[in-house]
Enzyme design. Sequence first.
Site, short mmCIF file in Angstrom:
data_model
loop_
_atom_site.label_atom_id
_atom_site.label_comp_id
_atom_site.label_asym_id
_atom_site.label_seq_id
_atom_site.Cartn_x
_atom_site.Cartn_y
_atom_site.Cartn_z
N THR A 120 0.80 -1.23 0.00
CA THR A 120 0.00 0.00 0.00
C THR A 120 0.83 1.28 0.00
O THR A 120 0.33 2.34 -0.37
CB THR A 120 -0.95 0.03 1.22
OG1 THR A 120 -0.18 -0.08 2.42
CG2 THR A 120 -1.96 -1.10 1.14
N ASP A 121 2.10 1.20 0.40
CA ASP A 121 2.89 2.43 0.54
C ASP A 121 3.03 3.22 -0.76
O ASP A 121 2.97 4.45 -0.75
CB ASP A 121 4.27 2.12 1.11
CG ASP A 121 4.24 1.91 2.62
OD1 ASP A 121 3.16 2.05 3.21
OD2 ASP A 121 5.29 1.60 3.20
#
Length: 356
Positions: A120-121
């Site tokens: 998700t980063d």
Amino acid sequence: MFFVPRFRAFAAVAALTAAAAIAHAQQALPNVVILATGGTIAGAGASAANSATYAAAKVPVDKLIAGLPEISKVANVRGEQVFQIASESFTNDNLMGLAKRVSALSKQADVDGIVITHGTDTLEETAYFLNLVVRTSKPIVVVGSMRPGTALSADGALNLYDAVNVAASKDASGKGVLVTMNDEIQSGRDVSKVVNIKTEAFKSQWGPLGMVVEGKNYWFRAPVKRHTTQSEFNIDEITALPAVDIVYGYGNVPSTAIDALGKSGVKALVHAGTGNGSVADRIVPVLQKLRGDGVQIIRSSRVSDGFVIRNAEQPDDKYDWVTAHDLKPQKARILAMVALTKTNDSKELQRIFWEY
């Protein structure tokens, strides 16, 4: 005596009929390819209580698929392990390699949709990059999770199920690259990670395109910015991405980072300014000098919502700077890299930032 052979013959015919029915049902389902790149959705914690402390990029794609048998009723699914990394470690080469694979798959007649599992980063950066450079109307869905599959109330399984549902849906065609997280269908252009410890981590200031509820898509709006089939960019024609970096504006900011990046050979610099993309008075001449040296200056904002207004706060026309419109700095960097493969003219770059 005669019943046994007849029963066996009947059973054999029934088995063949059932097998044929299953084969026919599989042929009727869409074909979806899952490209796995790692991240939390492939992560594992030491115990079920570890929802925020875990090791990312541990579970291979075949196990992700095997752990979700429900998707076999939605699509014929196969997986490929493209990378197995945490997304903060993504490089330009990773972006290029993934996009080229997505482009190749999108051209195959036996592929109806593509899902990319991703950490998700930097998920939003990859989604936007694909949105710009892959020319297809077939659904491309990027998905991640905020909790590893080993955690209590893990979100990855439902997120992946929703992603496959969207990728298999004809009504998702032509809407650009999508992101499915927390039951929402977001535009890959607009969405960003705004929270780091909640499952509702991805938001857009313009709102989701729709929702997925129990395998059904509900649409509420469509993207208007250029993407995929409408894009002037094509990953099949891009061989390298130019160096573009980001500098952050804050109180008492020195020019140290800007000076260093200028010397590194950067082709464009995204300035993540305060408020309306404001630039400190002592930084303005430093950026002007860089522009005079041929480096494109893109004025963006570190503020989560809103957009940078051209010729407000700074005389962009006078300085020959580009404004990032509503793109956050990390996405402005993605668009700048892609745009610079076509042009180094600031007016053309500004047009591209308005249109994409």
